[in-house]
Design a protein around this motif. Structure first.
Motif, PDB file in Angstrom:
ATOM      1  N   GLU A  14       0.837  -1.144  -0.266  1.00 13.40           N
ATOM      2  CA  GLU A  14      -0.101   0.105   0.015  1.00 13.40           C
ATOM      3  C   GLU A  14       0.539   1.160  -0.010  1.00 13.40           C
ATOM      4  OE1 GLU A  14      -2.570  -0.604   3.474  1.00 13.40           O
ATOM      5  OE2 GLU A  14      -3.878  -1.806   2.383  1.00 13.40           O
ATOM      6  N   LEU A  15       1.912   1.243   0.717  1.00 17.31           N
ATOM      7  CA  LEU A  15       2.916   2.446   0.770  1.00 17.31           C
ATOM      8  C   LEU A  15       3.388   2.641  -0.396  1.00 17.31           C
ATOM      9  CD1 LEU A  15       4.340   1.838   4.443  1.00 17.31           C
ATOM     10  CD2 LEU A  15       3.015   3.641   3.547  1.00 17.31           C
ATOM     11  N   ALA A  16       3.851   1.495  -1.074  1.00 11.67           N
ATOM     12  CA  ALA A  16       4.520   1.551  -2.496  1.00 11.67           C
ATOM     13  C   ALA A  16       3.650   2.156  -3.520  1.00 11.67           C
ATOM     14  CB  ALA A  16       5.108   0.196  -3.017  1.00 11.67           C
ATOM     15  N   LYS A  17       2.415   1.734  -3.573  1.00 15.21           N
ATOM     16  CA  LYS A  17       1.267   2.287  -4.386  1.00 15.21           C
ATOM     17  C   LYS A  17       1.082   3.827  -4.053  1.00 15.21           C
ATOM     18  CE  LYS A  17      -1.400  -1.932  -5.039  1.00 15.21           C
ATOM     19  NZ  LYS A  17      -2.675  -2.346  -4.929  1.00 15.21           N
ATOM     20  N   LYS A  18       1.063   4.160  -2.844  1.00 14.48           N
ATOM     21  CA  LYS A  18       0.826   5.618  -2.437  1.00 14.48           C
ATOM     22  C   LYS A  18       1.967   6.315  -3.064  1.00 14.48           C
ATOM     23  CE  LYS A  18      -0.294   8.472   1.435  1.00 14.48           C
ATOM     24  NZ  LYS A  18      -0.538   8.679   2.689  1.00 14.48           N
ATOM     25  N   GLN A  19       3.121   6.174  -2.773  1.00 18.39           N
ATOM     26  CA  GLN A  19       4.284   6.622  -3.303  1.00 18.39           C
ATOM     27  C   GLN A  19       4.566   6.836  -4.831  1.00 18.39           C
ATOM     28  OE1 GLN A  19       8.073   5.088  -1.780  1.00 18.39           O
ATOM     29  NE2 GLN A  19       9.036   6.649  -2.697  1.00 18.39           N
ATOM     30  N   LYS A  20       4.260   5.711  -5.540  1.00 15.75           N
ATOM     31  CA  LYS A  20       4.250   5.842  -6.844  1.00 15.75           C
ATOM     32  C   LYS A  20       3.095   6.706  -7.490  1.00 15.75           C
ATOM     33  CE  LYS A  20       4.339   2.657 -10.664  1.00 15.75           C
ATOM     34  NZ  LYS A  20       4.314   1.218 -11.014  1.00 15.75           N
ATOM     35  N   LYS A  21       1.801   6.640  -6.831  1.00 14.16           N
ATOM     36  CA  LYS A  21       0.751   7.555  -7.182  1.00 14.16           C
ATOM     37  C   LYS A  21       1.276   8.899  -6.964  1.00 14.16           C
ATOM     38  CE  LYS A  21      -4.107   8.302  -6.692  1.00 14.16           C
ATOM     39  NZ  LYS A  21      -5.320   7.832  -5.977  1.00 14.16           N
ATOM     40  N   GLU A  22       1.938   9.582  -5.939  1.00 12.58           N
ATOM     41  CA  GLU A  22       2.219  10.679  -5.495  1.00 12.58           C
ATOM     42  C   GLU A  22       3.246  11.275  -6.781  1.00 12.58           C
ATOM     43  OE1 GLU A  22       3.470  10.561  -1.498  1.00 12.58           O
ATOM     44  OE2 GLU A  22       1.431  10.675  -0.921  1.00 12.58           O
ATOM     45  N   LYS A  24       3.705  10.143  -9.639  1.00  9.41           N
ATOM     46  CA  LYS A  24       3.056  10.038 -10.771  1.00  9.41           C
ATOM     47  C   LYS A  24       2.270  11.744 -10.999  1.00  9.41           C
ATOM     48  CE  LYS A  24      -0.195   7.856 -14.097  1.00  9.41           C
ATOM     49  NZ  LYS A  24      -0.753   6.592 -14.258  1.00  9.41           N
ATOM     50  N   LEU A  25       1.462  12.097  -9.893  1.00  7.09           N
ATOM     51  CA  LEU A  25       0.914  13.341  -9.972  1.00  7.09           C
ATOM     52  C   LEU A  25       1.670  14.520  -9.925  1.00  7.09           C
ATOM     53  CD1 LEU A  25      -1.827  12.862  -7.033  1.00  7.09           C
ATOM     54  CD2 LEU A  25      -2.157  12.962  -9.597  1.00  7.09           C
ATOM     55  N   LYS A  28       3.144  14.865 -13.342  1.00  5.92           N
ATOM     56  CA  LYS A  28       1.988  15.676 -14.611  1.00  5.92           C
ATOM     57  C   LYS A  28       1.777  17.062 -14.038  1.00  5.92           C
ATOM     58  CE  LYS A  28      -1.122  11.716 -15.421  1.00  5.92           C
ATOM     59  NZ  LYS A  28      -2.400  11.500 -15.455  1.00  5.92           N
ATOM     60  N   ALA A  29       1.928  17.370 -12.862  1.00  2.87           N
ATOM     61  CA  ALA A  29       2.009  18.755 -12.524  1.00  2.87           C
ATOM     62  C   ALA A  29       3.163  19.535 -13.026  1.00  2.87           C
ATOM     63  CB  ALA A  29       2.005  18.891 -10.887  1.00  2.87           C
ATOM     64  N   GLU A  30       4.427  18.959 -13.086  1.00  4.61           N
ATOM     65  CA  GLU A  30       5.620  19.523 -13.607  1.00  4.61           C
ATOM     66  C   GLU A  30       5.268  19.822 -15.138  1.00  4.61           C
ATOM     67  OE1 GLU A  30       8.857  17.253 -12.426  1.00  4.61           O
ATOM     68  OE2 GLU A  30       9.072  17.990 -10.590  1.00  4.61           O
ATOM     69  N   GLN A  31       4.850  18.699 -15.849  1.00  6.38           N
ATOM     70  CA  GLN A  31       4.468  18.816 -17.199  1.00  6.38           C
ATOM     71  C   GLN A  31       3.548  19.701 -17.613  1.00  6.38           C
ATOM     72  OE1 GLN A  31       3.488  14.728 -18.387  1.00  6.38           O
ATOM     73  NE2 GLN A  31       5.404  14.066 -18.744  1.00  6.38           N
ATOM     74  N   GLY A  32       2.632  19.770 -16.609  1.00  7.82           N
ATOM     75  CA  GLY A  32       1.577  20.967 -16.996  1.00  7.82           C
ATOM     76  C   GLY A  32       2.121  22.155 -16.859  1.00  7.82           C
ATOM     77  N   ALA A  33       2.756  22.406 -15.710  1.00  8.99           N
ATOM     78  CA  ALA A  33       3.673  24.022 -15.563  1.00  8.99           C
ATOM     79  C   ALA A  33       4.392  24.376 -17.007  1.00  8.99           C
ATOM     80  CB  ALA A  33       4.375  23.810 -14.282  1.00  8.99           C
TER      81      ALA A  33
END
Length: 60
Positions: A14-22, A24-25, A28-33
């Protein structure tokens, strides 16, 4: 032989999934900027090109 600790393994997954999701977000935020910055630069260049008259049109 020790028995497996399934709760610990599940928590680690669960911790690994959470870290991977963060991560990724964050990407995406950096690419958007970066995309917004490049869009603004292109818009400014297009406006500058439209403001300047072309030599070919003025001579005719």
């Amino acid at each position: 032989m020790a028995k497996p600790n399934y709760a610990f393994a599940k928590r680690q997954r669960e911790l690994a999934k959470k870290q991977k999701k963060e991560e990724k977000l964050k990407r995406k935020a950096e690419q958007g900027a970066q995309g917004e910055a490049s869009d603004q630069a292109e818009s400014a260049a297009d406006e500058a090109a439209q403001d300047q008259p072309k030599d070919d049109q003025t001579a005719a």
